[in-house]
Design an enzyme around this catalytic site. Sequence first.
Site, PDB file in Angstrom:
ATOM      1  N   ASP A  18       6.052   7.709   6.338  1.00 59.50           N
ATOM      2  CA  ASP A  18       6.498   8.102   5.007  1.00 59.50           C
ATOM      3  C   ASP A  18       6.984   9.548   5.147  1.00 59.50           C
ATOM      4  OD1 ASP A  18       6.957   8.477   2.307  1.00 59.50           O
ATOM      5  OD2 ASP A  18       4.847   8.748   1.807  1.00 59.50           O
ATOM      6  N   GLU A  78      10.187   4.702   6.013  1.00 55.48           N
ATOM      7  CA  GLU A  78      10.526   4.443   4.607  1.00 55.48           C
ATOM      8  C   GLU A  78      11.865   5.096   4.270  1.00 55.48           C
ATOM      9  OE1 GLU A  78       8.709   5.801   0.409  1.00 55.48           O
ATOM     10  OE2 GLU A  78       7.311   4.626   1.637  1.00 55.48           O
ATOM     11  N   ASP A 151       0.326   9.710   0.851  1.00 57.20           N
ATOM     12  CA  ASP A 151       1.323   9.584   1.910  1.00 57.20           C
ATOM     13  C   ASP A 151       0.836   8.745   3.091  1.00 57.20           C
ATOM     14  OD1 ASP A 151       3.353  12.060   1.036  1.00 57.20           O
ATOM     15  OD2 ASP A 151       1.241  12.431   0.614  1.00 57.20           O
TER      16      ASP A 151
END
Length: 174
Positions: A18, A78, A151
Amino acid sequence: GDRRPAVEGAGMTFLGVDPGTAITGYGVIRADGNTVFWVDSGIIRPPSGATLAEKLEVIYDGLCERIVSHMPSCVCVEQAFYGRNARTALVLGCARGLALLAARKSGAVVMEFSPTEIKKTVVGNGNAAKDQVSYMVQTLLSPGEKHAQADAYDALAAALCAFYHYRADSVIGR
């Protein structure tokens, strides 16, 4: 050519990322057949006063360290969420770029999914709230440590999304 390792056999390791310049989350899972296990997760947090170049170096080094220690077969980064702020999008693009580069250089299969697709795959709802994602990840994986930052859970969700998509592609034979 197709760089994908076979899904059968010893199992595969998936690394989810992420990306962010303030905090980059990472999550590592191991798949054995249809079962997934938590391996490692956490965040890479560059010093807040650092320049963009310094932050990117800390993130790159941190991701490369995780890649070397876990040797993932697949890395899922992501995709950027496009907000209204152009500067934020540009800076996030830098963090995504180096996550993709680190993954590609390792020889792993590189996958990218949007936040909506990750949420839909893991939670069943593309508009799920952060705490729903964290809850579902904890339920599915029982991580060995609790994280204060979402996260790390978002990164684990990306890894799970990659696993589910990879498994589906292997079964379908794509």
